[in-house]
Design an enzyme around this catalytic site. Structure first.
Site, PDB file in Angstrom:
ATOM      1  N   ILE A   1       0.831  -1.221   0.000  1.00  0.00           N
ATOM      2  CA  ILE A   1       0.000   0.000   0.000  1.00  0.00           C
ATOM      3  C   ILE A   1       0.860   1.263   0.000  1.00  0.00           C
ATOM      4  O   ILE A   1       0.488   2.265  -0.600  1.00  0.00           O
ATOM      5  CB  ILE A   1      -1.067   0.019   1.142  1.00  0.00           C
ATOM      6  CG1 ILE A   1      -0.483  -0.270   2.519  1.00  0.00           C
ATOM      7  CG2 ILE A   1      -2.190  -0.945   0.828  1.00  0.00           C
ATOM      8  CD1 ILE A   1      -1.507  -0.165   3.638  1.00  0.00           C
TER       9      ILE A   1
ATOM     10  N   SER B   1      -2.913   8.403  -0.691  1.00  0.00           N
ATOM     11  CA  SER B   1      -3.090   7.312   0.258  1.00  0.00           C
ATOM     12  C   SER B   1      -3.652   6.089  -0.432  1.00  0.00           C
ATOM     13  O   SER B   1      -4.168   6.156  -1.550  1.00  0.00           O
ATOM     14  CB  SER B   1      -3.994   7.754   1.406  1.00  0.00           C
ATOM     15  OG  SER B   1      -5.267   8.038   0.904  1.00  0.00           O
ATOM     16  N   ASP B   2      -3.547   4.979   0.238  1.00  0.00           N
ATOM     17  CA  ASP B   2      -4.146   3.748  -0.270  1.00  0.00           C
ATOM     18  C   ASP B   2      -4.605   2.915   0.918  1.00  0.00           C
ATOM     19  O   ASP B   2      -3.896   2.801   1.912  1.00  0.00           O
ATOM     20  CB  ASP B   2      -3.128   2.952  -1.108  1.00  0.00           C
ATOM     21  CG  ASP B   2      -3.825   1.856  -1.892  1.00  0.00           C
ATOM     22  OD1 ASP B   2      -4.796   2.150  -2.603  1.00  0.00           O
ATOM     23  OD2 ASP B   2      -3.416   0.683  -1.763  1.00  0.00           O
ATOM     24  N   THR B   3      -5.816   2.384   0.788  1.00  0.00           N
ATOM     25  CA  THR B   3      -6.405   1.636   1.890  1.00  0.00           C
ATOM     26  C   THR B   3      -6.569   0.178   1.498  1.00  0.00           C
ATOM     27  O   THR B   3      -6.872  -0.142   0.349  1.00  0.00           O
ATOM     28  CB  THR B   3      -7.782   2.238   2.256  1.00  0.00           C
ATOM     29  OG1 THR B   3      -7.588   3.553   2.750  1.00  0.00           O
ATOM     30  CG2 THR B   3      -8.471   1.428   3.340  1.00  0.00           C
TER      31      THR B   3
ATOM     32  N   ALA C   1      -2.152   3.549   4.036  1.00  0.00           N
ATOM     33  CA  ALA C   1      -0.830   4.179   3.926  1.00  0.00           C
ATOM     34  C   ALA C   1      -1.039   5.604   3.465  1.00  0.00           C
ATOM     35  O   ALA C   1      -1.812   5.845   2.537  1.00  0.00           O
ATOM     36  CB  ALA C   1       0.020   3.437   2.903  1.00  0.00           C
TER      37      ALA C   1
END
Ligand SMILES: *Cc1c(COP(=O)(O)O)cnc(C)c1O
Length: 406
Positions: A45, A72-74, A109
């Site tokens: 992520i 961001s990345d989930t 992240a």
């Protein structure tokens, strides 16, 4: 002052930032989000968020050196494997069935890329979500609402999916999509200052018993809608006619309306059950009339008793001795509930001049054993908060100057 460039198309992330008071620009980037399987889940992520940030740096036309790119990345993880967005309704069903009765993790992240120095900071936030035992019919009913179809893990905690959640541990905003508290910790560790909305700046000064009433009299509907989008729910109006028009025009938003202006007795019949609170009950006769009209319709009207502490002949309100004299009768009214006292010191006063009025109102409220204190406006609310206001009534600082009285 820095400015956030949000490299995301997620309306949920934008909403979290907006409600926290940040002004930002959105610049969604489109990159391949296929994870690199050679990396650990955390690294995957971070890798995706970093590629989004770099694409934004490359493509965003706004090159202001104060920009901080936020990407961001989930990922939703169950027993150390990642669960993506559903590809079909059946896939959503299978996912929810797997999550049923178990704990899973939501990891986000975040990457912060300083546009001028190209310096990169990252953070991973992990929250734990515990699901109830779900039955198949509930799962299918949920899938038919369409909500799960674009969500990692096939549910939205802030939406209808919230009913599946038994409890969660960690930052709620992280489960929605952006770990706000970690983000803000990073901002302060970096010593980055961001311009924030007046609403968020005032809210930051409230303790848990203190509320902000946004005074929207003579302000247009668009400005009210804008504040609602920043998370404000309680609005105060002065003139019944204008107030009722706004209540009607904005009823889709489920707002809480307060009437803070003086009420003429021949207008009491229009109040109906439209206002959560009336702040300016300034005579026993008015209180009696409000109680009578409320009893005809069958509700109890919550009110503040307005007290004039400045001995100014022109100001509305009970003076201190008349409120004490009327108190028994006021509290015996069947369809009026007195929650507290309100005061409106002379407007030309300096903020600190009003401190003595606020102190007096508090002493009187203690004596009468009511809890709420409606006091403080744009120019003196900080003093009012310090003296224990529970409702501050703020117009100009939130909305800007009012239109002229018609
Ligand atoms: C207009 C008004 C306010 C708000 O005043 P601002 O100076 O714009 O914050 C608060 N209380 C009452 C009773 C008002 O009439």
């Amino acid at each position: 002052m820095k400015k956030i460039v949000l490299a995301s198309q997620s309306p949920r992330r934008a909403e979290i930032l907006k409600k926290a008071g940040y002004y930002f620009v959105s610049f969604p980037v489109f990159i391949s989000e296929i994870p690199n399987e050679n990396l650990s889940l955390d690294e995957q992520i971070i890798d995706i968020a970093k590629r989004k940030a770099l694409a934004c740096l490359d493509q965003c036309p706004d090159k202001n050196p104060g920009n901080i790119i936020l990407a961001s990345d989930t990922m939703v993880c169950l027993e150390n494997s990642a669960i993506g967005k559903p590809e079909s309704e059946q896939d959503a069903f299978n996912t929810l069935k797997k999550l049923s009765g178990k704990m899973h993790e939501v990891k986000t992240a975040i990457i912060l890329l300083d546009q001028s120095t190209k310096d990169i900071t990252f953070h991973i936030e992990t929250s734990q979500v515990f699901f109830k035992n779900l039955d198949d019919q509930d799962i299918w009913d949920y899938i038919k609402t369409g909500e799960p179809m674009d969500k990692a893990g096939s549910y939205a905690i802030q939406g209808l999916g919230g009913k599946f959640v038994e409890k969660f541990v960690g930052d709620y905003n992280n489960v929605v999509g952006l770990p706000l508290s970690a983000l803000e910790k990073t901002f302060s560790a970096k010593n980055w200052q961001f311009e924030k909305s007046a609403l968020s700046q005032i809210k930051a000064k409230l303790n848990s018993d203190q509320h902000l009433l946004a005074v929207s009299k003579l302000q247009p509907l668009e400005k009210i809608r804008e504040l609602v989008s920043q998370g404000q729910k309680a609005f105060g109006e002065n003139y019944i006619q204008e107030a009722l028009e706004k209540v009607e025009a904005l009823k889709d938003l489920n707002l809480e309306w307060h009437l803070i202006g003086p009420i003429q007795k021949n207008k009491v019949k229009y109040l109906k059950n439209n206002f959560a609170y009336l702040h300016a009950i300034d005579s026993l006769e008015l209180a009696e009339l409000v109680s009578k009209k409320a009893s005809e319709i069958g509700y109890v009207q919550k009110v503040f008793i307005q007290v004039n502490l400045s001995n100014e002949a022109t100001k509305a309100g009970f003076d201190e001795s008349s409120v004490l004299a009327a108190w028994d009768k006021l509290t015996q009214l069947t369809h009026v509930k007195i929650v507290g006292l309100m005061t409106m010191p002379p407007l030309q006063n300096e903020a600190l001049d009003n401190q003595v009025h606020f102190k007096k109102l508090k002493t009187l409220a203690n004596r009468l054993q009511v809890k709420e204190l409606s006091m403080g406006t744009s120019h003196d609310y900080e003093v009012a908060l310090q003296e224990g206001a529970t409702w501050i009534r703020i117009g100009t600082v939130l909305f800007g100057e009012r239109q002229k009285v018609k």
